[in-house]
Design a protein around this motif. Structure first.
Motif, short mmCIF file in Angstrom:
data_model
loop_
_atom_site.label_atom_id
_atom_site.label_comp_id
_atom_site.label_asym_id
_atom_site.label_seq_id
_atom_site.Cartn_x
_atom_site.Cartn_y
_atom_site.Cartn_z
N ASP A 100 5.64 7.57 -0.42
CA ASP A 100 6.88 7.28 -0.34
C ASP A 100 7.93 7.78 -0.83
O ASP A 100 8.73 7.80 -0.89
CB ASP A 100 6.07 6.19 -1.23
CG ASP A 100 7.59 4.79 -1.87
OD1 ASP A 100 7.70 4.01 -0.88
OD2 ASP A 100 7.93 5.06 -3.15
N ARG A 116 1.65 9.22 -1.12
CA ARG A 116 2.45 9.83 -1.31
C ARG A 116 4.34 9.94 -0.36
O ARG A 116 5.06 10.51 -0.47
CB ARG A 116 1.76 11.36 -1.57
CG ARG A 116 2.70 12.57 -1.29
CD ARG A 116 1.79 14.09 -0.51
NE ARG A 116 1.61 13.99 0.41
CZ ARG A 116 2.04 14.81 1.69
NH1 ARG A 116 3.28 15.41 1.21
NH2 ARG A 116 1.50 14.91 2.65
N ILE A 148 1.08 -1.22 0.00
CA ILE A 148 0.09 -0.17 -0.23
C ILE A 148 0.88 1.17 -0.31
O ILE A 148 0.49 1.97 -0.74
CB ILE A 148 -0.61 0.02 1.42
CG1 ILE A 148 -1.92 -0.71 1.33
CG2 ILE A 148 -1.31 1.39 1.54
CD1 ILE A 148 -3.32 -1.91 2.40
N ARG A 193 3.75 2.40 -1.02
CA ARG A 193 4.48 2.22 -2.47
C ARG A 193 3.75 2.87 -3.44
O ARG A 193 4.41 3.92 -4.36
CB ARG A 193 5.06 1.03 -2.99
CG ARG A 193 5.78 0.59 -1.86
CD ARG A 193 7.27 1.51 -2.10
NE ARG A 193 7.92 1.64 -2.43
CZ ARG A 193 9.98 1.30 -2.56
NH1 ARG A 193 9.38 0.07 -2.20
NH2 ARG A 193 9.98 1.90 -3.75
N ARG A 194 2.11 3.39 -3.01
CA ARG A 194 1.79 3.92 -4.01
C ARG A 194 1.02 5.17 -3.11
O ARG A 194 0.03 6.22 -3.83
CB ARG A 194 0.27 3.09 -4.42
CG ARG A 194 1.05 1.75 -4.47
CD ARG A 194 0.07 0.05 -4.47
NE ARG A 194 0.21 -0.21 -5.98
CZ ARG A 194 1.24 -1.54 -5.97
NH1 ARG A 194 1.50 -1.06 -4.84
NH2 ARG A 194 1.54 -1.78 -6.54
#
Length: 311
Positions: free
Chosen positions: A61, A59, A54, A56-57
């Motif tokens: 990240d 902001r 989750i 990595r999707r």
């Protein structure tokens, strides 16, 4: 017309906020309760993978990647991604472990050779026992490293009288669910706020130990250098030391393989003094920040890189 659309959108967002907060609070409560029925290590691994998938999707990240690039310009893109993967896994594991926080700390001081999830060095144990038994106040600082939520558990489990500064979640229902778990053998909790410095100072005057996280960016804090870049730190710990003559120590809970941890206590961190003989607030916070930077350099994948860290 555009202004009307924007105003309407803001009104709808404000109207939906209470409903959203209730939903998030209910979800938090449900997850915490459900997670306690499952094996802590298996659940932590699952949460780690889920947080990575989750996260990595999100902001955050991108923020974490930019922070890592700024801190480690010498590292390759692949190395940066490997660290960031570890950051998400560590954060997910903390979420799962939080539901079991009253069960994870299984170190038995009466039987130190008994296998368990937690280990200490002989020196850390010596320092801890000395600080617990000398009848004097002390200041402890920690960072968002490893599983930082376990530090209060360690203090309470081994008889150290501690008052801990913490920040409440913004969502009331989630706050209540988390507080019910935090209330289990965690010492005295003081929420961050205007009266927090007075309560912490009084705890020190009463001979208690005071602990807090010191690695947050604070807009109106004192200037320090972190990874070669200017930022600002919360001066509260140094200001308390200016009021109360007591030792300062760092503490951290490092994550080890196979769901295990290592607890550490630093040697006393000597405060800096200005020309008038008073505690140098900025210099003392810089000394503490330098220690935190050393910790992070040693375990970069266990630190929370996902928020603003520099100006």
């Amino acid at each position: 017309m555009k202004r009307l659309i924007l105003r309407t959108r803001a009104q709808l967002r404000d109207a939906a906020k209470p409903v959203t907060n209730v939903a998030i609070g209910a979800l938090t409560t449900g997850l915490l309760r459900t997670t306690r029925y499952f094996d802590p290590e298996k659940t932590a691994r699952f949460f780690g993978h889920a947080a990575h998938f989750i996260g990595r999707r999100l902001r955050e990240d991108r923020i974490g990647r930019e922070n890592l690039k700024a801190a480690f310009p010498e590292k390759s893109p692949q190395e940066i991604e490997e660290i960031l993967t570890g950051v998400w896994h560590n954060l997910g594991r903390i979420g799962a472990e939080f539901a079991h926080i009253d069960r994870i700390w299984d170190h038995d001081p009466g039987n130190p050779d008994k296998p368990g999830r937690v280990e200490f060095s002989a020196r850390s144990k010596q320092l801890f026992d000395q600080l617990r038994d000398d009848g004097k106040p002390a200041l402890f600082f920690a960072a968002h490293l490893g599983n930082w939520e376990l530090s209060p558990i360690a203090a309470a489990a081994h008889g150290l009288d501690a008052t801990i500064l913490f920040r409440r979640p913004n969502i009331e229902a989630a706050d209540r669910a988390i507080e019910r778990i935090r209330a289990v053998n965690l010492g005295t909790l003081v929420p961050a706020g205007r009266d927090a410095p007075l309560k912490l100072a009084q705890a020190l005057k009463n001979g208690q130990h005071v602990a807090m996280l010191v690695d947050q960016y604070l807009t109106n804090g004192v200037p320090v250098t972190f990874f070669g870049r200017k930022t600002t730190a919360n001066p509260l710990l140094a200001r308390l030391r200016r009021q109360i003559d007591c030792p300062i120590h760092g503490t951290r809970i490092i994550r080890l393989p196979d769901g295990r941890f290592r607890g550490e206590v630093t040697e006393e961190v000597k405060p800096l003094f200005d020309a008038s003989g008073q505690i140098d607030i900025q210099g003392t916070m810089q000394a503490i920040t330098d220690i935190v930077e050393g910790w992070v350099r040693e375990y970069p994948d266990q630190w929370l890189w996902l928020h603003r860290r520099w100006r």
